[in-house]
Design an enzyme around this catalytic site. Sequence first.
Site, mmCIF file in Angstrom:
data_model
loop_
_atom_site.group_PDB
_atom_site.id
_atom_site.type_symbol
_atom_site.label_atom_id
_atom_site.label_comp_id
_atom_site.label_asym_id
_atom_site.label_seq_id
_atom_site.Cartn_x
_atom_site.Cartn_y
_atom_site.Cartn_z
ATOM 1 C CB CYS A 360 -0.688 -0.205 1.151
ATOM 2 S SG CYS A 360 -0.155 0.018 3.237
ATOM 3 C CG HIS A 491 -4.170 0.280 4.769
ATOM 4 N ND1 HIS A 491 -3.678 -0.273 3.946
ATOM 5 C CD2 HIS A 491 -5.603 1.267 4.179
ATOM 6 C CE1 HIS A 491 -4.136 0.020 2.337
ATOM 7 N NE2 HIS A 491 -5.765 1.085 3.134
ATOM 8 C CG ASP A 512 -8.023 1.489 0.680
ATOM 9 O OD1 ASP A 512 -6.558 0.708 -0.096
ATOM 10 O OD2 ASP A 512 -8.856 1.808 1.286
#
Length: 578
Positions: A360, A491, A512
Amino acid sequence: MLSCDICGETVTSEPDMKAHLIVHMENEIVCPFCKLSGVNYDEMCFHIETAHFEQNTLERNFERINTVQFGTSDNKKDNTLQCGVEVNSSILSGCASNHPKNSSQCLTKDSTLKHEAFYSENLTESRKFLKSREKQAGLTEVKGSIYETTYGPPECPFCGKIEEHSEDMETHVKTTHANLLDIPLEDCDQPLYDCPMCGLICTNYHILQEHVDLHLEENSFCQGMDRVQCSGDLQLAHQLQQEEDRKRRSEESRQEIEEFQKLQRQYGLDNSGGYKQQQLRNMEIEVNRGRMPPSEFHRRKADMMESLAIGIDDGKTKTSGIIEALHKYYQNAATDVRQVWLSSVVDHFHSSLGDKGWGCGYRNFQMLLSSLLQNDAYDDCLKGMSVPCIPKIQSMIEDAWKEGFDPQGASQLNNRLQGTKAWIGACEVYILLTSLRVKCHIVDFHKSTGPLGTHPRLFEWILNYYSSEGEGSPKVVCTSKPPIYLQHQGHSRTVIGIEEKKNRTLCLLIFDPGCPSREMQKLLKQDIEASSLKQLRKSMGNLKHKQYQIVAVEGALSPEEKVARRQDSQVFTAEKIP
């Protein structure tokens, strides 16, 4: 310790020996005339008086006993009282032994103190039995028949003195031979001594002293044993405690190793391979499950190898044009929105099979860099770059470390990212942008500033960031501000705008990297449905992690400013919002 002369049994005290001898007296009395046995003392006396009362029988037995005891018949006494004494002596001798010679040894004047004491003890016990018999049965004539017959004056069994009457003989024995008799205090003036520890009565002070010394030695021995036992218990307890501590330390060490290994796996530092290995492994799994044809596998593998060779992302996870679609939507719909601010143009990148679960941070950097590459203000520092692939980004961070950026962060990641699945965060994004001469800074929202764990200060900061370009703008404002890198525990995401509703509540618009392309492409439709925006909108109640960090871009750096930033990163600090 005392040993019985009759049976050899050993006892610990004089009272025990007396009780033992009484048992012998009660169980082993033998009649000196007819050898009758198996009766007690009273029954034996009654037997002698009734069965052997004839004078000639008493005289014959007297001659036999007197001959054995004194070795001559000339000293034979002609009175029945002496015979009674001898008969009594024979009874006592029978209690002590079955051999007549023991009686003579007990009665001789030069016998040892041990035999005298034993004989006097038996004589005392005999008299006690006689007294008990007198009290219980009232047979006083028995005593008279034994001691007060008219056959002769009684003779002292210890010294041979002759008295006229048995009472005088008894007084003589009690007064002259009191040390040989166990006479109670009321019968003798000899002092008695009580043991203060067990209550034993002694007639001699030295015997009492020795007896008490034995008590003291026994107590000292017991105390010594107790100390030895206590010392052994303490040593055992110490050993058990050491063993318990060793097991606890071993268990703690094992748990620490397991936690460390778990963190290594979680953050991709377990040497299990990097982007390339994971991509190939996951594609093979897809082929084995029938979800991917072999031809597709080989095509994707070839594309991946080419992308890795040139260091540019293949664009298979990219979705472009979303900012333009959102601009049209807010102008034509979203009646509940008072005003909205959008960042500059930015592409969405999502995770692939090669970086799923750990990529991520790299994907958010690709989004931020895609916006900077489309902004002319950053052409000088980026020099016509393209969006790099994940292994290339890892190589770029390693180069920044080699230049001297963030040495502490480099050591934590072992100065190596290529070939691993190591996570990166706000610090790595900051030093990477700084090494590219992109001016940015980190803001740390280290604690909640609103009710129920919310962060209203975070929303206010982002609103000020996007709305600082002008006031009184139209409903939809497309700013020149780059998107914001947003990091929280586990995250990271990219903030591409913010809404202000008519009720004055704020809502962030977020890309996202975990959202796949098929969902993001729904936003490119002519008529965007409000439900499709749910994956972008994040209200204050949706962001309730304990801590947030953002990386905000502010412009370009000169070479001199880059050097200064590199020196500042030696002691890395972030701006904290209280």
